[in-house]
Design a protein around this motif. Structure first.
Motif, PDB file in Angstrom:
ATOM      1  N   SER A  74      -1.319   4.947  13.113  1.00 22.86           N
ATOM      2  CA  SER A  74       0.022   5.392  12.744  1.00 22.86           C
ATOM      3  C   SER A  74       0.229   5.087  11.267  1.00 22.86           C
ATOM      4  O   SER A  74      -0.644   4.491  10.605  1.00 22.86           O
ATOM      5  N   ALA A  75       1.378   5.447  10.747  1.00 22.59           N
ATOM      6  CA  ALA A  75       1.679   5.183   9.338  1.00 22.59           C
ATOM      7  C   ALA A  75       1.599   3.697   9.013  1.00 22.59           C
ATOM      8  O   ALA A  75       1.253   3.315   7.882  1.00 22.59           O
ATOM      9  N   ALA A  76       1.887   2.855   9.998  1.00 22.97           N
ATOM     10  CA  ALA A  76       1.875   1.408   9.765  1.00 22.97           C
ATOM     11  C   ALA A  76       0.483   0.879   9.440  1.00 22.97           C
ATOM     12  O   ALA A  76       0.351  -0.231   8.907  1.00 22.97           O
ATOM     13  N   CYS A  77      -0.551   1.658   9.734  1.00 20.01           N
ATOM     14  CA  CYS A  77      -1.924   1.217   9.470  1.00 20.01           C
ATOM     15  C   CYS A  77      -2.304   1.346   7.996  1.00 20.01           C
ATOM     16  O   CYS A  77      -3.298   0.749   7.563  1.00 20.01           O
ATOM     17  N   PHE A  78      -1.533   2.108   7.223  1.00 17.67           N
ATOM     18  CA  PHE A  78      -1.985   2.533   5.903  1.00 17.67           C
ATOM     19  C   PHE A  78      -1.278   1.835   4.743  1.00 17.67           C
ATOM     20  O   PHE A  78      -0.063   1.631   4.760  1.00 17.67           O
TER      21      PHE A  78
ATOM     22  N   SER B 276      -3.984  -1.336  15.419  1.00 17.41           N
ATOM     23  CA  SER B 276      -3.714  -2.330  14.371  1.00 17.41           C
ATOM     24  C   SER B 276      -4.716  -2.248  13.222  1.00 17.41           C
ATOM     25  O   SER B 276      -4.792  -3.154  12.394  1.00 17.41           O
ATOM     26  N   ALA B 277      -5.491  -1.182  13.157  1.00 17.12           N
ATOM     27  CA  ALA B 277      -6.445  -1.000  12.058  1.00 17.12           C
ATOM     28  C   ALA B 277      -5.725  -1.026  10.714  1.00 17.12           C
ATOM     29  O   ALA B 277      -4.576  -0.579  10.601  1.00 17.12           O
ATOM     30  N   ARG B 278      -6.404  -1.543   9.716  1.00 13.31           N
ATOM     31  CA  ARG B 278      -5.840  -1.613   8.365  1.00 13.31           C
ATOM     32  C   ARG B 278      -6.660  -0.700   7.451  1.00 13.31           C
ATOM     33  O   ARG B 278      -7.856  -0.939   7.255  1.00 13.31           O
ATOM     34  N   VAL B 279      -6.022   0.343   6.934  1.00 13.08           N
ATOM     35  CA  VAL B 279      -6.715   1.349   6.129  1.00 13.08           C
ATOM     36  C   VAL B 279      -6.069   1.405   4.746  1.00 13.08           C
ATOM     37  O   VAL B 279      -4.865   1.643   4.623  1.00 13.08           O
ATOM     38  N   ALA B 280      -6.875   1.199   3.721  1.00  8.07           N
ATOM     39  CA  ALA B 280      -6.395   1.286   2.342  1.00  8.07           C
ATOM     40  C   ALA B 280      -6.900   2.583   1.726  1.00  8.07           C
ATOM     41  O   ALA B 280      -8.113   2.823   1.671  1.00  8.07           O
ATOM     42  N   VAL B 281      -5.978   3.419   1.301  1.00  7.53           N
ATOM     43  CA  VAL B 281      -6.325   4.684   0.647  1.00  7.53           C
ATOM     44  C   VAL B 281      -6.191   4.472  -0.863  1.00  7.53           C
ATOM     45  O   VAL B 281      -5.085   4.274  -1.370  1.00  7.53           O
ATOM     46  N   ILE B 282      -7.317   4.481  -1.548  1.00  7.72           N
ATOM     47  CA  ILE B 282      -7.324   4.220  -2.984  1.00  7.72           C
ATOM     48  C   ILE B 282      -7.244   5.565  -3.708  1.00  7.72           C
ATOM     49  O   ILE B 282      -8.234   6.257  -3.903  1.00  7.72           O
ATOM     50  N   GLY B 283      -6.028   5.960  -4.063  1.00  8.54           N
ATOM     51  CA  GLY B 283      -5.798   7.244  -4.706  1.00  8.54           C
ATOM     52  C   GLY B 283      -4.920   8.130  -3.846  1.00  8.54           C
ATOM     53  O   GLY B 283      -5.367   8.601  -2.797  1.00  8.54           O
ATOM     54  N   GLY B 284      -3.694   8.355  -4.284  1.00  8.20           N
ATOM     55  CA  GLY B 284      -2.757   9.143  -3.500  1.00  8.20           C
ATOM     56  C   GLY B 284      -2.592  10.558  -4.007  1.00  8.20           C
ATOM     57  O   GLY B 284      -1.502  11.134  -3.905  1.00  8.20           O
ATOM     58  N   GLY B 285      -3.668  11.155  -4.547  1.00  8.30           N
ATOM     59  CA  GLY B 285      -3.630  12.537  -5.007  1.00  8.30           C
ATOM     60  C   GLY B 285      -3.712  13.516  -3.847  1.00  8.30           C
ATOM     61  O   GLY B 285      -3.512  13.151  -2.680  1.00  8.30           O
ATOM     62  N   LYS B 286      -4.034  14.765  -4.144  1.00 11.17           N
ATOM     63  CA  LYS B 286      -4.026  15.815  -3.126  1.00 11.17           C
ATOM     64  C   LYS B 286      -4.998  15.529  -1.985  1.00 11.17           C
ATOM     65  O   LYS B 286      -4.662  15.686  -0.804  1.00 11.17           O
ATOM     66  N   MET B 287      -6.212  15.129  -2.316  1.00  4.95           N
ATOM     67  CA  MET B 287      -7.192  14.891  -1.264  1.00  4.95           C
ATOM     68  C   MET B 287      -6.865  13.622  -0.487  1.00  4.95           C
ATOM     69  O   MET B 287      -6.990  13.586   0.743  1.00  4.95           O
ATOM     70  N   GLY B 288      -6.451  12.563  -1.190  1.00  5.86           N
ATOM     71  CA  GLY B 288      -6.048  11.350  -0.489  1.00  5.86           C
ATOM     72  C   GLY B 288      -4.903  11.619   0.461  1.00  5.86           C
ATOM     73  O   GLY B 288      -4.892  11.147   1.605  1.00  5.86           O
ATOM     74  N   GLU B 289      -3.923  12.410   0.000  1.00  8.46           N
ATOM     75  CA  GLU B 289      -2.788  12.758   0.854  1.00  8.46           C
ATOM     76  C   GLU B 289      -3.216  13.610   2.041  1.00  8.46           C
ATOM     77  O   GLU B 289      -2.740  13.412   3.167  1.00  8.46           O
ATOM     78  N   ALA B 290      -4.111  14.572   1.799  1.00 10.83           N
ATOM     79  CA  ALA B 290      -4.565  15.449   2.876  1.00 10.83           C
ATOM     80  C   ALA B 290      -5.225  14.658   3.992  1.00 10.83           C
ATOM     81  O   ALA B 290      -4.967  14.874   5.186  1.00 10.83           O
TER      82      ALA B 290
END
Length: 283
Positions: free
Chosen positions: A43-47, A12-26
């Protein structure tokens, strides 16, 4: 406020990725796919991914099944913020993140080249727990080389947790912050150097009569294999070079000609230029 690592290590971790460019996606893709290590429960639900480009948001949602928003102020509550925007963009993004209610107890991970932990901390909530990271694009194939260091408030346990997160998608190494600009010039920029060498080898082979596409494929596999040989067998670069260099053979003739052309010094000059640029980005 301390970071709840138990919450981060859960499904149930909550992870915010600030920036969906190449490195963020990788990094995002690698963590979602991880079957072992610190990211395995995620899982994908965490992001939640913050990405201002409409087309890019649609792609990330379709490809990974993650939730995407256009602005950092919409990121919501998070246990970990991955700061994956360019160094030049970071000053415009951090105030909105710092104002989020969950920012005070979150773990921050920055992959911005050149930006020191002190500079980042000055724009985050007081006492923010921050880890600075320098990954490379090989994370896309889970073969990344990542270096990291702790900010002033990050604990050894938090630093180890982030190392293990990046260990899910390659190798990760803890270094002193004073070495981060140097590692940026090696692992951060290094894939481009290797690609440039493959291009040069392929061009020379094509000029000598080999099919251009085949020459590039052959050169790329050779560079990949040499790296794997050293990494998997624990064989040093010197040992590998000597093992291939038979007395009076073709390899020694090639290496001598390359040195006459300034091979080693050209690489050293490139590393020095990358270090200097990293320092400029953090100024």
């Amino acid at each position: 406020m301390s970071v709840d690592l138990d919450a981060l290590a859960s499904p149930s971790a909550r992870v915010a990725v600030i920036g969906g460019g190449k490195m963020g996606e990788a990094i995002l893709g690698g963590w979602i796919k991880a079957q072992s290590g610190a990211a395995a429960p995620w899982s994908a639900a965490c992001f939640t991914v913050v990405e201002p480009n409409d087309v890019r948001r649609e792609y990330l949602e379709a490809e990974y099944g993650v939730h995407c928003v256009a602005d950092a102020t919409e990121a919501g509550a998070a246990d970990l913020f991955l700061l994956a925007v360019k160094p030049q963009v970071m000053p415009a993004v951090l105030p909105g993140i710092a104002a989020l209610p969950s920012a005070g107890g979150a773990l921050f991970v920055s992959i911005a080249a050149g930006l020191s932990t002190a500079k980042l901390e000055s724009q985050l909530p007081e006492g923010a727990h921050l880890v600075r990271v320098m990954p490379n694009v090989a994370l896309l194939v889970e073969k990344g080389a990542t270096t990291l260091c702790a900010g002033s408030c990050a604990t050894h346990e938090e630093l180890s947790f982030v190392r293990d997160l990046f260990g899910c998608i390659g190798d990760a190494f803890i270094v002193d912050e004073g070495q981060m600009d140097i590692t940026c010039a090696i692992n951060g920029s290094g894939p481009a150097y290797a690609a440039a060498m493959v291009e040069a080898l392929a061009a020379a082979a094509a000029q000598a009569g080999l099919d251009a596409d085949f020459a590039e494929r052959l050169a790329a596999q050779t560079v990949f294999g040499a790296g794997a040989l050293m990494a998997e067998r624990g064989q040093s670069a010197e040992e590998t070079r000597i093992a291939v260099s038979s007395p009076g053979g073709t390899t020694l003739a090639a290496l001598a000609a390359m040195e006459d052309g300034g091979f080693s010094e050209s690489l050293a000059a490139g590393v020095r230029a990358a270090i200097a640029r990293s320092k400029e980005l953090g100024a």
